[in-house]
Design a protein around this motif. Structure first.
Motif, mmCIF file in Angstrom:
data_model
loop_
_atom_site.group_PDB
_atom_site.id
_atom_site.type_symbol
_atom_site.label_atom_id
_atom_site.label_comp_id
_atom_site.label_asym_id
_atom_site.label_seq_id
_atom_site.Cartn_x
_atom_site.Cartn_y
_atom_site.Cartn_z
ATOM 1 N N GLU A 35 5.910 -5.208 -4.875
ATOM 2 C CA GLU A 35 5.419 -6.500 -4.384
ATOM 3 C C GLU A 35 6.446 -7.604 -4.624
ATOM 4 O O GLU A 35 6.630 -8.487 -3.776
ATOM 5 C CB GLU A 35 4.098 -6.830 -5.068
ATOM 6 C CG GLU A 35 2.952 -5.929 -4.619
ATOM 7 C CD GLU A 35 1.741 -5.984 -5.524
ATOM 8 O OE1 GLU A 35 0.683 -5.469 -5.135
ATOM 9 O OE2 GLU A 35 1.859 -6.548 -6.655
ATOM 10 N N ARG A 36 7.140 -7.560 -5.757
ATOM 11 C CA ARG A 36 8.180 -8.562 -6.013
ATOM 12 C C ARG A 36 9.323 -8.420 -5.014
ATOM 13 O O ARG A 36 9.864 -9.412 -4.517
ATOM 14 C CB ARG A 36 8.711 -8.434 -7.447
ATOM 15 C CG ARG A 36 7.708 -8.826 -8.517
ATOM 16 C CD ARG A 36 8.378 -9.069 -9.863
ATOM 17 N NE ARG A 36 9.090 -7.889 -10.358
ATOM 18 C CZ ARG A 36 8.531 -6.945 -11.113
ATOM 19 N NH1 ARG A 36 7.240 -7.022 -11.425
ATOM 20 N NH2 ARG A 36 9.249 -5.917 -11.546
ATOM 21 N N ALA A 37 9.695 -7.177 -4.718
ATOM 22 C CA ALA A 37 10.754 -6.959 -3.729
ATOM 23 C C ALA A 37 10.323 -7.456 -2.359
ATOM 24 O O ALA A 37 11.114 -8.062 -1.621
ATOM 25 C CB ALA A 37 11.123 -5.479 -3.671
ATOM 26 N N ALA A 38 9.057 -7.219 -2.000
ATOM 27 C CA ALA A 38 8.552 -7.667 -0.700
ATOM 28 C C ALA A 38 8.511 -9.184 -0.617
ATOM 29 O O ALA A 38 8.741 -9.774 0.443
ATOM 30 C CB ALA A 38 7.166 -7.082 -0.456
ATOM 31 N N LEU A 39 8.212 -9.837 -1.748
ATOM 32 C CA LEU A 39 8.174 -11.301 -1.766
ATOM 33 C C LEU A 39 9.540 -11.898 -1.454
ATOM 34 O O LEU A 39 9.643 -12.995 -0.882
ATOM 35 C CB LEU A 39 7.685 -11.779 -3.135
ATOM 36 C CG LEU A 39 7.480 -13.288 -3.323
ATOM 37 C CD1 LEU A 39 6.381 -13.795 -2.401
ATOM 38 C CD2 LEU A 39 7.158 -13.605 -4.781
ATOM 39 N N GLU A 40 10.600 -11.160 -1.814
ATOM 40 C CA GLU A 40 11.958 -11.644 -1.572
ATOM 41 C C GLU A 40 12.514 -11.200 -0.225
ATOM 42 O O GLU A 40 13.618 -11.588 0.143
ATOM 43 C CB GLU A 40 12.897 -11.135 -2.678
ATOM 44 C CG GLU A 40 12.526 -11.605 -4.073
ATOM 45 C CD GLU A 40 12.586 -13.124 -4.188
ATOM 46 O OE1 GLU A 40 13.501 -13.723 -3.572
ATOM 47 O OE2 GLU A 40 11.737 -13.697 -4.894
ATOM 48 N N ALA A 92 2.135 0.817 1.080
ATOM 49 C CA ALA A 92 3.381 1.073 0.364
ATOM 50 C C ALA A 92 3.807 -0.128 -0.460
ATOM 51 O O ALA A 92 4.521 0.014 -1.452
ATOM 52 C CB ALA A 92 4.476 1.453 1.355
ATOM 53 N N VAL A 93 3.370 -1.324 -0.069
ATOM 54 C CA VAL A 93 3.743 -2.549 -0.778
ATOM 55 C C VAL A 93 2.694 -2.920 -1.814
ATOM 56 O O VAL A 93 2.999 -3.189 -2.976
ATOM 57 C CB VAL A 93 3.940 -3.706 0.221
ATOM 58 C CG1 VAL A 93 4.167 -5.019 -0.522
ATOM 59 C CG2 VAL A 93 5.108 -3.411 1.144
ATOM 60 N N SER A 130 8.416 -15.982 7.091
ATOM 61 C CA SER A 130 7.502 -15.530 6.058
ATOM 62 C C SER A 130 8.224 -14.488 5.219
ATOM 63 O O SER A 130 9.447 -14.438 5.195
ATOM 64 C CB SER A 130 6.227 -14.966 6.701
ATOM 65 O OG SER A 130 5.288 -14.599 5.718
ATOM 66 N N ASN A 131 7.460 -13.672 4.502
ATOM 67 C CA ASN A 131 8.062 -12.597 3.729
ATOM 68 C C ASN A 131 7.207 -11.349 3.852
ATOM 69 O O ASN A 131 6.070 -11.385 4.336
ATOM 70 C CB ASN A 131 8.256 -13.013 2.265
ATOM 71 C CG ASN A 131 6.940 -13.388 1.602
ATOM 72 O OD1 ASN A 131 6.069 -12.552 1.415
ATOM 73 N ND2 ASN A 131 6.793 -14.670 1.259
ATOM 74 N N ALA A 132 7.762 -10.218 3.422
ATOM 75 C CA ALA A 132 7.096 -8.937 3.622
ATOM 76 C C ALA A 132 5.803 -8.829 2.811
ATOM 77 O O ALA A 132 4.878 -8.112 3.205
ATOM 78 C CB ALA A 132 8.047 -7.799 3.259
ATOM 79 N N LEU A 133 5.708 -9.533 1.676
ATOM 80 C CA LEU A 133 4.471 -9.484 0.899
ATOM 81 C C LEU A 133 3.345 -10.197 1.641
ATOM 82 O O LEU A 133 2.214 -9.686 1.709
ATOM 83 C CB LEU A 133 4.681 -10.113 -0.478
ATOM 84 C CG LEU A 133 3.449 -10.124 -1.390
ATOM 85 C CD1 LEU A 133 2.964 -8.697 -1.650
ATOM 86 C CD2 LEU A 133 3.756 -10.841 -2.710
ATOM 87 N N ALA A 134 3.622 -11.379 2.200
ATOM 88 C CA ALA A 134 2.611 -12.089 2.975
ATOM 89 C C ALA A 134 2.173 -11.255 4.173
ATOM 90 O O ALA A 134 0.979 -11.212 4.514
ATOM 91 C CB ALA A 134 3.150 -13.441 3.428
ATOM 92 N N ARG A 135 3.113 -10.578 4.825
ATOM 93 C CA ARG A 135 2.777 -9.729 5.963
ATOM 94 C C ARG A 135 1.882 -8.569 5.515
ATOM 95 O O ARG A 135 0.915 -8.219 6.198
ATOM 96 C CB ARG A 135 4.061 -9.189 6.597
ATOM 97 C CG ARG A 135 3.852 -8.157 7.702
ATOM 98 C CD ARG A 135 3.188 -8.734 8.924
ATOM 99 N NE ARG A 135 4.007 -9.751 9.531
ATOM 100 C CZ ARG A 135 4.988 -9.518 10.390
ATOM 101 N NH1 ARG A 135 5.296 -8.274 10.728
ATOM 102 N NH2 ARG A 135 5.660 -10.524 10.907
ATOM 103 N N ALA A 136 2.178 -7.980 4.351
ATOM 104 C CA ALA A 136 1.381 -6.862 3.860
ATOM 105 C C ALA A 136 -0.032 -7.309 3.507
ATOM 106 O O ALA A 136 -1.014 -6.599 3.781
ATOM 107 C CB ALA A 136 2.052 -6.222 2.647
#
Length: 475
Positions: A154-159, A23-24, A70-76
């Protein structure tokens, strides 16, 4: 603990991880991981002699973030890469999650380090390399890098910040007001560190600080059914003392330690440690009254629910308020002694499935056995409750609360159904035999699992009461 953290913990299955990452990672970054980075890494880690039989741990890092953050993008990115590498025969990845049964930590040979960072407003960078843990050096020849434009997701997940630290660590302290969760973390540490060769009963001291006193009482309830500690409610009968203390009274995050010492002094050692957040409290009259007689929870009480605000509250319930009840109905003086009845009020903030139950004489009561349940409308609720006087002829330190009042609310019908089933399974309720301490411990374990799994959708409040010579007071 916020609901996002609780929800993240549910993504333990591979399919759930895949869906979350997919999804990310819906742009060029995801395609690079699938088509370039993962295949090349899989080939290297599975075939190169250096990695044969070695266990590799994935670790996503974000430059400039505090440890455990961390952030959600790194987790994804980490989840997507793990999913792809697990499909490659010969690649050994270290399992995430807590260790069990006090086993030794896994021996990790290599660290697969994923550095995820943003570049400007729309671009990002991912760098993947391998570290030899024993030598503390980068493994040459293994380096994969992507730079490019991030998608909107991906930008939203990074934040979106993500806390990767284990609950109870310095990076993820447990709120001190959540006494039951703090006690559970302390017990987990204690199970591994408490010496097995101690002789004599163990007494848990109650600190003067009100918040620590609640943790102490919750810890007593946690250890009641455990075999590694023979508890006694009387300090004079104890051969050993367990004492809670903190390293600082001022810091917002502090280490809470449990120390074991001989009752006569000496031989002092730390046997558990957990990081907590939130202020300490001055002793209140209620806490002092509760601590002085060293009351412990009896099997009829509900140890998983300490009085206060739950850590993953769904914001469905207000706090509970106790006031003297008017002399009418079940509280008519002709039917109940003076000062033996109270009124408990609260507000259901929004429509939800509501459960109200109590304990009397150390036995769970008022459990509905009807699986069909309608959603309750928002609004004020008031309940009168009789609290029978305790037995003042016996040592009050050996008695538990004379009554408990519990309110639970669930957003979702399916979750409410699971909660209803768990509550109706209590020993002595809905046609079930009363059973002994083992049956009650098993039931509590099942109830705790429901509360943990659906923490973001269940809100609860609890009030423990004692009726002594000073009247009815809250523990």
């Amino acid at each position: 603990m916020k609901f996002e953290v609780v929800r993240t913990a549910l993504f333990l299955g591979l399919a759930g991880v895949s869906a979350a990452a997919g999804a990310v990672l819906d742009g060029d970054l995801g395609r690079w991981l699938d088509d370039t980075a993962a295949p090349q890494l899989g080939e290297t880690l599975s075939r190169h002699p250096r990695f044969q039989g070695e266990t590799i741990r994935l670790a996503a890092v974000t430059p400039g973030s505090a440890p455990g953050r961390s952030n959600a993008l790194a987790r994804a990115v980490e989840d997507r890469l793990r999913q792809r590498l697990l499909a490659v025969e010969g690649v050994r990845l270290a399992a995430d999650g807590p260790r069990r049964n006090c086993e030794a930590p896994q021996t990790i040979g290599y660290l697969l380090r994923l550095e995820v960072s943003g570049q400007g407003r729309h671009n990002g960078r991912v760098h993947i390399a391998v570290v030899d843990v024993a030598e503390s050096v980068w493994v040459s020849g293994i380096s994969h890098q992507w730079q490019g434009r991030l998608s909107a997701a991906e930008r939203a997940a990074l934040e979106a910040p993500v806390n990767q630290a284990s609950p109870g660590s310095a990076g993820s302290p447990i709120p001190l007001r959540s006494a039951d969760h703090v006690a559970s973390a302390v017990k987990a540490d204690l199970a591994c560190l408490l010496p097995r060769d101690i002789n004599g009963a163990v007494y848990i001291e109650t600190p003067e600080d009100a918040a620590l006193a609640r943790v102490s009482l919750a810890l007593q309830a946690e250890l009641m059914y455990e075999s590694f500690a023979a508890l006694t409610p009387a300090r004079d009968d104890a051969g050993w003392l367990l004492t809670l203390n903190t390293d600082s009274a001022d810091a917002d995050v502090r280490e809470l330690s449990l120390t074991l010492s001989e009752a006569g002094g000496g031989n002092r050692q730390k046997v558990a440690s957990v990081f907590v957040s939130g202020p300490l409290e001055a002793p209140s009259e209620e806490t002092t009254a509760a601590a002085a007689p060293q009351r412990r929870l009896e099997p009829g009480a509900l140890p998983p629910m300490a009085a206060g605000t739950p850590p993953a509250a769904a914001d469905l319930l207000s706090a509970l308020h106790m006031t003297p009840a008017r002399p009418e109905g079940i509280c008519d003086h002709r039917r109940a002694r003076v000062n033996s009845c109270v009124e408990v009020s609260f507000e259901l903030i929004r429509p939800a499935y509501l459960f109200v139950l109590s304990t009397r004489e150390h036995t769970l009561a008022d459990v509905s056995c009807d699986a069909a349940r309608a959603r309750a409308e928002a609004g004020q609720r008031r309940y009168r409750m009789r609290v029978a006087p305790g037995d003042f002829a016996v040592d009050p330190r050996a008695a538990g609360p004379d009554a408990g009042f519990y309110v639970l609310a669930a957003r979702d019908r399916a979750v409410a159904g699971e909660l209803q089933q768990a509550l109706a399974g209590a020993p002595g309720q809905c046609g079930r035999p009363r059973g002994g301490s083992t049956a009650h411990a098993q039931w509590l374990s099942g109830l705790r699992r429901v509360l943990d799994v659906h923490g973001g959708q269940i809100d609860w409040r609890a009030l423990h009461l004692v009726h002594d010579t000073d009247g009815i007071v809250a523990l």
